[in-house]
Design a protein around this motif. Structure first.
Motif, PDB file in Angstrom:
ATOM      1  N   SER A 267       1.898  -7.456   1.754  1.00 33.42           N
ATOM      2  CA  SER A 267       0.590  -7.871   2.263  1.00 33.42           C
ATOM      3  C   SER A 267       0.663  -7.878   3.776  1.00 33.42           C
ATOM      4  O   SER A 267       1.753  -7.921   4.366  1.00 33.42           O
ATOM      5  CB  SER A 267       0.204  -9.262   1.744  1.00 33.42           C
ATOM      6  OG  SER A 267       1.149 -10.240   2.176  1.00 33.42           O
TER       7      SER A 267
ATOM      8  N   TRP B 202      -1.798  -7.247   7.785  1.00 29.78           N
ATOM      9  CA  TRP B 202      -3.035  -6.949   8.497  1.00 29.78           C
ATOM     10  C   TRP B 202      -2.700  -6.167   9.767  1.00 29.78           C
ATOM     11  O   TRP B 202      -1.565  -6.141  10.230  1.00 29.78           O
ATOM     12  CB  TRP B 202      -3.782  -8.230   8.844  1.00 29.78           C
ATOM     13  CG  TRP B 202      -2.969  -9.208   9.662  1.00 29.78           C
ATOM     14  CD1 TRP B 202      -2.138 -10.176   9.183  1.00 29.78           C
ATOM     15  CD2 TRP B 202      -2.896  -9.291  11.095  1.00 29.78           C
ATOM     16  NE1 TRP B 202      -1.540 -10.857  10.218  1.00 29.78           N
ATOM     17  CE2 TRP B 202      -1.994 -10.336  11.404  1.00 29.78           C
ATOM     18  CE3 TRP B 202      -3.495  -8.588  12.135  1.00 29.78           C
ATOM     19  CZ2 TRP B 202      -1.686 -10.696  12.713  1.00 29.78           C
ATOM     20  CZ3 TRP B 202      -3.191  -8.935  13.457  1.00 29.78           C
ATOM     21  CH2 TRP B 202      -2.313  -9.985  13.716  1.00 29.78           C
TER      22      TRP B 202
ATOM     23  N   TYR C 160      -6.896  -5.206   6.371  1.00 26.18           N
ATOM     24  CA  TYR C 160      -6.084  -6.112   5.559  1.00 26.18           C
ATOM     25  C   TYR C 160      -5.598  -5.357   4.328  1.00 26.18           C
ATOM     26  O   TYR C 160      -6.327  -4.515   3.773  1.00 26.18           O
ATOM     27  CB  TYR C 160      -6.898  -7.339   5.123  1.00 26.18           C
ATOM     28  CG  TYR C 160      -6.177  -8.216   4.125  1.00 26.18           C
ATOM     29  CD1 TYR C 160      -5.206  -9.124   4.542  1.00 26.18           C
ATOM     30  CD2 TYR C 160      -6.441  -8.096   2.757  1.00 26.18           C
ATOM     31  CE1 TYR C 160      -4.526  -9.916   3.629  1.00 26.18           C
ATOM     32  CE2 TYR C 160      -5.760  -8.885   1.834  1.00 26.18           C
ATOM     33  CZ  TYR C 160      -4.805  -9.796   2.274  1.00 26.18           C
ATOM     34  OH  TYR C 160      -4.126 -10.564   1.359  1.00 26.18           O
TER      35      TYR C 160
END
Length: 307
Positions: A114, A116, A76
């Protein structure tokens, strides 16, 4: 368990910025390994553990688990105002060996990103391997939200102890570049026909929609043949075809690129390589760092020395 920290002071002509980071690494029971690092800028309105868009920070979390023939990993990321010009945060996207997929790799934007990445692999009898990867990145820039997603699956099958074939399928899209429904398929066959000689064949096809003034359906083709003699010699040919208007002449509907490569490692520290023909430009990524390759036509000679 390992705990570490660092401090950075960035000086400019009229001011300086200070950054600090804290990292932890641990090997847990059941073959679970974790690594996490958090960095932030000191001063101003930055809060200690704030990972919102109000704070200059970089957060990375990673976990790996391996049991017998099964392995999994999850990562992440959260970056904001961390494009310092000399740092390379983990991109959390699959780095591909295949030419078309490597050229399509997402470039991270640490100013705000952001996302993952998750990966799974399973090793079967005789060394056959199944690999699956999913990744997503989100950028909030100038009041707009941009998304990159990729789903990748690859199977590596050994036809014999000296011959293996890989086949893959990839789907992705990237709204920042107006790219939608990008599908890539391909195969890679490698065989050893003596103790030192080997040959590889790589075939790839890609198509996607480019949503600009009108929807353009782009199609890319790649064929690569490589012959190698261990440990010092390799040569081969790369043929590409595309109808991407960004790379072809205005009076053409499609373009071809054909080039030959020759490399010779004449010592442990010296490598000589030569390219002749026509090379297509574009994005290229290595070890998480992406750069632009310029189009080229002619003969290129390069000598690399690691002293």
């Amino acid at each position: 368990y390992t705990l570490s920290g660092s401090y950075l002071r960035d000086n400019s002509e009229d001011h300086y910025d200070e950054y600090g980071s804290l990292a932890i690494e641990a090997a847990l029971p059941y073959d679970l390994q974790i690594y996490s690092e958090f960095a932030r800028q000191f001063g101003g309105d930055n809060k200690l553990l704030d990972i919102s868009d109000n704070t200059a920070h970089a957060l990375y979390l990673g976990a790996n688990w391996l049991y017998d023939a099964v392995g999994m990993s999850f990562e992440y990321k959260s970056y904001n105002e961390f494009m310092l010009g000399y740092n390379d945060p983990p991109p959390l996207v699959k780095e591909h060996q295949y030419l078309l997929l490597n050229r399509s790799t997402h470039r991270i934007i640490p100013e705000n990103e952001s996302g993952w990445q998750a990966e799974f692999f399973y090793t079967m009898d005789k060394g056959h391997v199944l690999n699956v990867n999913f990744s997503e990145s989100i950028n909030d820039l100038y009041g707009s939200r941009y998304v990159f997603q990729e789903q990748f699956i690859e199977a590596n099958y050994y036809l014999s102890p000296t011959t293996n074939i890989k086949v893959f399928f990839d789907h992705s899209f990237e709204t920042l570049l107006s790219i939608d429904k990008r599908y890539t398929i391909g195969s890679f066959l490698q065989t050893e026909f003596s103790d030192i000689w080997s040959m590889a064949f790589d075939l790839e096809y890609q198509q996607f929609n480019l949503n600009v003034s009108d929807i353009q359906k782009i199609k890319n083709y790649v064929a690569i043949v490589t012959v190698s003699r261990a440990p010092d010699l390799s040569f081969g040919f790369v043929l590409e075809r595309s109808n991407d208007k960004a790379d072809i002449s205005q009076d053409k509907e499609q373009e071809y690129w054909l080039g030959g490569n020759l490399s010779y490692q004449f010592s442990q520290v010296h490598l000589i390589s030569m390219f002749a023909g026509k090379r297509r430009g574009g994005n290229a990524c290595s070890s998480g760092i992406c750069y632009e390759i310029l189009p080229f036509e002619g003969i290129e000679l390069r000598i690399t020395s690691n002293l």
